[in-house]
Design a protein around this motif. Structure first.
Motif, PDB file in Angstrom:
ATOM      1  N   THR A  23       0.819  -1.028   0.061  1.00 48.22           N
ATOM      2  CA  THR A  23       0.037   0.161  -0.103  1.00 48.22           C
ATOM      3  C   THR A  23       0.937   1.329   0.070  1.00 48.22           C
ATOM      4  OG1 THR A  23      -0.142  -0.080   2.262  1.00 48.22           O
ATOM      5  CG2 THR A  23      -1.955  -1.063   1.053  1.00 48.22           C
ATOM      6  N   MET A  24       1.989   1.167   0.303  1.00 48.92           N
ATOM      7  CA  MET A  24       3.040   2.304   0.223  1.00 48.92           C
ATOM      8  C   MET A  24       3.969   2.571  -0.794  1.00 48.92           C
ATOM      9  SD  MET A  24       2.610   3.906   3.141  1.00 48.92           S
ATOM     10  CE  MET A  24       1.001   3.589   3.058  1.00 48.92           C
ATOM     11  N   ILE A  25       3.870   1.600  -1.850  1.00 47.52           N
ATOM     12  CA  ILE A  25       4.500   1.637  -2.913  1.00 47.52           C
ATOM     13  C   ILE A  25       4.332   2.912  -3.601  1.00 47.52           C
ATOM     14  CG2 ILE A  25       5.077   0.637  -5.119  1.00 47.52           C
ATOM     15  CD1 ILE A  25       5.089  -2.188  -3.774  1.00 47.52           C
ATOM     16  N   GLY A  26       3.164   3.183  -3.916  1.00 51.96           N
ATOM     17  CA  GLY A  26       3.017   4.419  -4.825  1.00 51.96           C
ATOM     18  C   GLY A  26       3.122   5.712  -4.233  1.00 51.96           C
ATOM     19  N   GLN A  27       3.161   5.607  -2.880  1.00 51.86           N
ATOM     20  CA  GLN A  27       3.102   6.812  -1.847  1.00 51.86           C
ATOM     21  C   GLN A  27       4.510   7.261  -1.506  1.00 51.86           C
ATOM     22  OE1 GLN A  27       0.606   7.032   1.477  1.00 51.86           O
ATOM     23  NE2 GLN A  27      -0.932   5.504   0.542  1.00 51.86           N
ATOM     24  N   GLY A  33      10.534  11.091  -9.523  1.00 51.12           N
ATOM     25  CA  GLY A  33      10.538   9.422  -9.843  1.00 51.12           C
ATOM     26  C   GLY A  33      11.364   8.909  -8.519  1.00 51.12           C
ATOM     27  N   LYS A  34      12.206   9.815  -7.877  1.00 49.03           N
ATOM     28  CA  LYS A  34      12.963   8.887  -6.716  1.00 49.03           C
ATOM     29  C   LYS A  34      11.826   8.836  -5.573  1.00 49.03           C
ATOM     30  CE  LYS A  34      17.419  10.643  -7.772  1.00 49.03           C
ATOM     31  NZ  LYS A  34      18.640  11.402  -7.627  1.00 49.03           N
ATOM     32  N   ALA A  35      12.434   7.742  -4.618  1.00 54.35           N
ATOM     33  CA  ALA A  35      11.562   7.500  -3.593  1.00 54.35           C
ATOM     34  C   ALA A  35      12.108   8.535  -2.341  1.00 54.35           C
ATOM     35  CB  ALA A  35      11.884   5.956  -3.144  1.00 54.35           C
ATOM     36  N   TRP A  36      11.240   8.718  -1.627  1.00 59.92           N
ATOM     37  CA  TRP A  36      11.290   9.967  -0.486  1.00 59.92           C
ATOM     38  C   TRP A  36      12.570   9.176   0.340  1.00 59.92           C
ATOM     39  CZ3 TRP A  36      10.451   7.930   4.582  1.00 59.92           C
ATOM     40  CH2 TRP A  36      10.804   8.888   5.634  1.00 59.92           C
ATOM     41  N   TYR A  37      12.739   8.071   0.523  1.00 65.18           N
ATOM     42  CA  TYR A  37      13.677   7.355   1.400  1.00 65.18           C
ATOM     43  C   TYR A  37      14.716   7.255   0.687  1.00 65.18           C
ATOM     44  CZ  TYR A  37      15.756   4.137   4.586  1.00 65.18           C
ATOM     45  OH  TYR A  37      16.618   3.414   5.433  1.00 65.18           O
ATOM     46  N   GLN A  38      15.025   7.388  -0.446  1.00 70.60           N
ATOM     47  CA  GLN A  38      16.352   7.500  -1.351  1.00 70.60           C
ATOM     48  C   GLN A  38      16.905   8.688  -1.189  1.00 70.60           C
ATOM     49  OE1 GLN A  38      15.007   6.535  -5.350  1.00 70.60           O
ATOM     50  NE2 GLN A  38      15.978   4.564  -5.211  1.00 70.60           N
ATOM     51  N   VAL A  39      16.086   9.610  -0.956  1.00 69.16           N
ATOM     52  CA  VAL A  39      16.983  11.266  -0.977  1.00 69.16           C
ATOM     53  C   VAL A  39      17.101  11.533   0.708  1.00 69.16           C
ATOM     54  CG1 VAL A  39      15.764  11.793  -3.238  1.00 69.16           C
ATOM     55  CG2 VAL A  39      14.631  12.343  -0.916  1.00 69.16           C
ATOM     56  N   ILE A  40      16.464  11.304   1.629  1.00 73.27           N
ATOM     57  CA  ILE A  40      16.860  11.513   2.925  1.00 73.27           C
ATOM     58  C   ILE A  40      18.263  11.247   3.315  1.00 73.27           C
ATOM     59  CG2 ILE A  40      14.307  11.601   3.720  1.00 73.27           C
ATOM     60  CD1 ILE A  40      14.845   9.054   5.332  1.00 73.27           C
ATOM     61  N   LYS A  41      18.695  11.890   4.152  1.00 73.07           N
ATOM     62  CA  LYS A  41      20.099  11.562   4.873  1.00 73.07           C
ATOM     63  C   LYS A  41      19.966  10.306   5.740  1.00 73.07           C
ATOM     64  CE  LYS A  41      20.738  16.302   5.351  1.00 73.07           C
ATOM     65  NZ  LYS A  41      20.160  17.408   6.406  1.00 73.07           N
ATOM     66  N   LYS A  42      20.971   9.503   5.596  1.00 70.62           N
ATOM     67  CA  LYS A  42      21.042   8.064   6.278  1.00 70.62           C
ATOM     68  C   LYS A  42      22.412   7.816   6.993  1.00 70.62           C
ATOM     69  CE  LYS A  42      18.917   6.127   2.557  1.00 70.62           C
ATOM     70  NZ  LYS A  42      18.530   7.222   1.916  1.00 70.62           N
ATOM     71  N   PRO A  43      22.584   7.145   7.828  1.00 68.98           N
ATOM     72  CA  PRO A  43      23.891   6.771   8.467  1.00 68.98           C
ATOM     73  C   PRO A  43      24.392   5.897   7.613  1.00 68.98           C
ATOM     74  CG  PRO A  43      22.088   5.807   9.922  1.00 68.98           C
ATOM     75  CD  PRO A  43      21.490   6.681   8.778  1.00 68.98           C
ATOM     76  N   THR A  44      25.721   5.707   7.687  1.00 69.22           N
ATOM     77  CA  THR A  44      26.672   4.990   6.768  1.00 69.22           C
ATOM     78  C   THR A  44      26.203   3.439   6.975  1.00 69.22           C
ATOM     79  OG1 THR A  44      28.260   4.797   8.400  1.00 69.22           O
ATOM     80  CG2 THR A  44      28.404   6.461   6.706  1.00 69.22           C
ATOM     81  N   TRP A  45      26.013   3.224   8.104  1.00 66.40           N
ATOM     82  CA  TRP A  45      25.551   1.784   8.426  1.00 66.40           C
ATOM     83  C   TRP A  45      24.046   1.318   8.138  1.00 66.40           C
ATOM     84  CZ3 TRP A  45      21.910   1.987  12.238  1.00 66.40           C
ATOM     85  CH2 TRP A  45      21.731   2.790  12.955  1.00 66.40           C
ATOM     86  N   THR A  46      23.361   1.956   7.346  1.00 71.07           N
ATOM     87  CA  THR A  46      22.023   1.583   6.830  1.00 71.07           C
ATOM     88  C   THR A  46      22.278   0.546   5.971  1.00 71.07           C
ATOM     89  OG1 THR A  46      21.496   4.010   6.902  1.00 71.07           O
ATOM     90  CG2 THR A  46      19.904   2.475   5.734  1.00 71.07           C
ATOM     91  N   PRO A  47      21.561  -0.573   6.096  1.00 73.74           N
ATOM     92  CA  PRO A  47      21.627  -1.750   5.229  1.00 73.74           C
ATOM     93  C   PRO A  47      21.194  -1.435   3.770  1.00 73.74           C
ATOM     94  CG  PRO A  47      20.224  -2.255   7.168  1.00 73.74           C
ATOM     95  CD  PRO A  47      20.581  -0.998   7.247  1.00 73.74           C
ATOM     96  N   PRO A  48      21.381  -2.262   2.849  1.00 72.87           N
ATOM     97  CA  PRO A  48      20.813  -2.092   1.381  1.00 72.87           C
ATOM     98  C   PRO A  48      19.504  -2.431   1.574  1.00 72.87           C
ATOM     99  CG  PRO A  48      22.437  -3.751   1.480  1.00 72.87           C
ATOM    100  CD  PRO A  48      22.569  -3.033   2.923  1.00 72.87           C
ATOM    101  N   ALA A  49      18.664  -2.006   0.522  1.00 67.44           N
ATOM    102  CA  ALA A  49      17.081  -2.027   0.737  1.00 67.44           C
ATOM    103  C   ALA A  49      16.841  -3.477   0.412  1.00 67.44           C
ATOM    104  CB  ALA A  49      16.613  -1.205  -0.651  1.00 67.44           C
ATOM    105  N   TRP A  50      17.675  -4.424  -0.165  1.00 63.91           N
ATOM    106  CA  TRP A  50      17.288  -5.740  -0.539  1.00 63.91           C
ATOM    107  C   TRP A  50      17.424  -6.604   0.732  1.00 63.91           C
ATOM    108  CZ3 TRP A  50      20.670  -9.463   0.595  1.00 63.91           C
ATOM    109  CH2 TRP A  50      22.084  -9.141   1.018  1.00 63.91           C
ATOM    110  N   VAL A  51      17.991  -6.294   1.862  1.00 63.48           N
ATOM    111  CA  VAL A  51      17.884  -6.842   3.014  1.00 63.48           C
ATOM    112  C   VAL A  51      16.708  -7.125   3.756  1.00 63.48           C
ATOM    113  CG1 VAL A  51      19.112  -6.811   5.377  1.00 63.48           C
ATOM    114  CG2 VAL A  51      20.624  -6.374   3.273  1.00 63.48           C
ATOM    115  N   PHE A  52      15.887  -5.755   3.655  1.00 64.31           N
ATOM    116  CA  PHE A  52      14.694  -5.894   4.455  1.00 64.31           C
ATOM    117  C   PHE A  52      13.668  -6.987   3.909  1.00 64.31           C
ATOM    118  CE2 PHE A  52      16.675  -1.725   4.894  1.00 64.31           C
ATOM    119  CZ  PHE A  52      16.855  -1.502   6.241  1.00 64.31           C
ATOM    120  N   GLY A  53      13.451  -7.191   2.767  1.00 69.74           N
ATOM    121  CA  GLY A  53      12.400  -8.120   2.549  1.00 69.74           C
ATOM    122  C   GLY A  53      12.697  -9.693   2.971  1.00 69.74           C
TER     123      GLY A  53
END
Length: 168
Positions: A23-27, A33-53
């Motif tokens: 339900t969040m994909i479109g939001q 075209g960039k996802a909100w999460y892609q453009v916010i500042k993140k710590p260097t130890w943030t896991p890559p997105a593929w880990v979460f699934g």
């Protein structure tokens, strides 16, 4: 027929997580075209997105199985299972609703408060499971460890982005 209950117990938390995420994909996309999460500042130890699934699939499956163990050991939905399974259901709802708060509303600070409530509810759930079956409680340990990490990540994201009124 017990295997259907096991499968259902494992699928339920996963399906809720999938629905919450889908339900969040479109939001989460911005006009560029960039996802909100892609453009916010993140710590260097943030896991890559593929880990979460994969991580959430394993965590939802183990917590689902733990709930089945409690259900089975208590003889189903009985007076003895009422509190532990209600705590389990409550933490699941908090888990599933964190995604819309954080990703849908872009509220990192509110997401952090939500995460703190989730942390407390999961500890209460695991403690109640322990009273019935210590092994079921142990199945919740990886989930609690991941939530500890996720809480630290959420806090770091809030700290790095708190001056941006679009995310708080």
């Amino acid at each position: 027929m017990p295997y259907l209950r096991v499968i259902g117990s494992i699928l339920l938390p996963n399906m809720g997580g999938w629905v919450s995420t889908i339900t969040m994909i479109g939001q989460v996309k911005r006009p560029d075209g960039k996802a909100w999460y892609q453009v916010i500042k993140k710590p260097t130890w943030t896991p890559p997105a593929w880990v979460f699934g994969p991580a959430w699939t394993v965590l939802y499956s183990t917590m689902g199985y733990a709930s089945y163990v409690i259900y089975k050991d208590c003889g189903g939905f009985t007076k003895k299972s009422m509190v532990p399974l209600a705590l389990y259901g409550g933490q699941l709802v908090l888990n599933w609703t964190w995604t819309p708060v954080f990703f849908g509303l872009h509220k990192i600070g509110l997401g952090l408060l939500h995460m703190a409530a989730l942390d407390v509810s999961v500890v209460a759930c695991a403690a109640s499971f322990y009273q019935i079956n210590p092994r079921a409680s142990l199945l919740m340990v990886p989930y609690m460890a991941w939530l500890s990490f996720a809480t630290c990540l959420n806090y770091s994201l809030w700290k790095l982005n708190r001056d941006d009124e679009k995310v708080n």
